[in-house]
Design a protein around this motif. Sequence first.
Motif, PDB file in Angstrom:
ATOM      1  N   ARG A   1       1.041   5.189   0.359  1.00  0.00           N
ATOM      2  CA  ARG A   1       0.443   6.316   1.130  1.00  0.00           C
ATOM      3  C   ARG A   1       1.074   7.660   0.727  1.00  0.00           C
ATOM      4  O   ARG A   1       2.169   7.937   1.283  1.00  0.00           O
TER       5      ARG A   1
ATOM      6  N   GLU B   1      -4.329   6.877  -0.408  1.00  0.00           N
ATOM      7  CA  GLU B   1      -3.640   5.314  -0.345  1.00  0.00           C
ATOM      8  C   GLU B   1      -4.023   4.558  -1.360  1.00  0.00           C
ATOM      9  O   GLU B   1      -5.192   4.498  -1.634  1.00  0.00           O
TER      10      GLU B   1
ATOM     11  N   GLY C   1      -2.747   1.027  -4.371  1.00  0.00           N
ATOM     12  CA  GLY C   1      -2.258  -0.239  -4.267  1.00  0.00           C
ATOM     13  C   GLY C   1      -1.376  -0.689  -5.215  1.00  0.00           C
ATOM     14  O   GLY C   1      -0.918  -1.926  -5.455  1.00  0.00           O
TER      15      GLY C   1
ATOM     16  N   ARG D   1       1.043  -1.235   0.008  1.00  0.00           N
ATOM     17  CA  ARG D   1       0.037   0.153   0.005  1.00  0.00           C
ATOM     18  C   ARG D   1       1.008   1.264  -0.034  1.00  0.00           C
ATOM     19  O   ARG D   1       1.704   1.286   0.795  1.00  0.00           O
TER      20      ARG D   1
END
Length: 70
Positions: free
Chosen positions: A26, A44, A46, A24
């Motif tokens: 951020r 955030e 992926g 992830r």
Amino acid sequence: MPEWSCGCCGRWRVSVELIHGRYRYRLAHRYPPEHGGGANVLGEVGSVAELERLLKRYAPVTLADLHEAA
């Protein structure tokens, strides 16, 4: 947790976490101490492609401007 920051001012930061086998990314904007400090998490995602779109939308920096934070 690895973290990258922009080379210009260091206020734009991207952190990477491994959560349940998936990475992830951020994006956060940090405020200078004279303005109260702290950070505002802007999103955030992926994948690196999604991170690139997030940077384009919110930050004046690109993936090429980021380097590993000390």
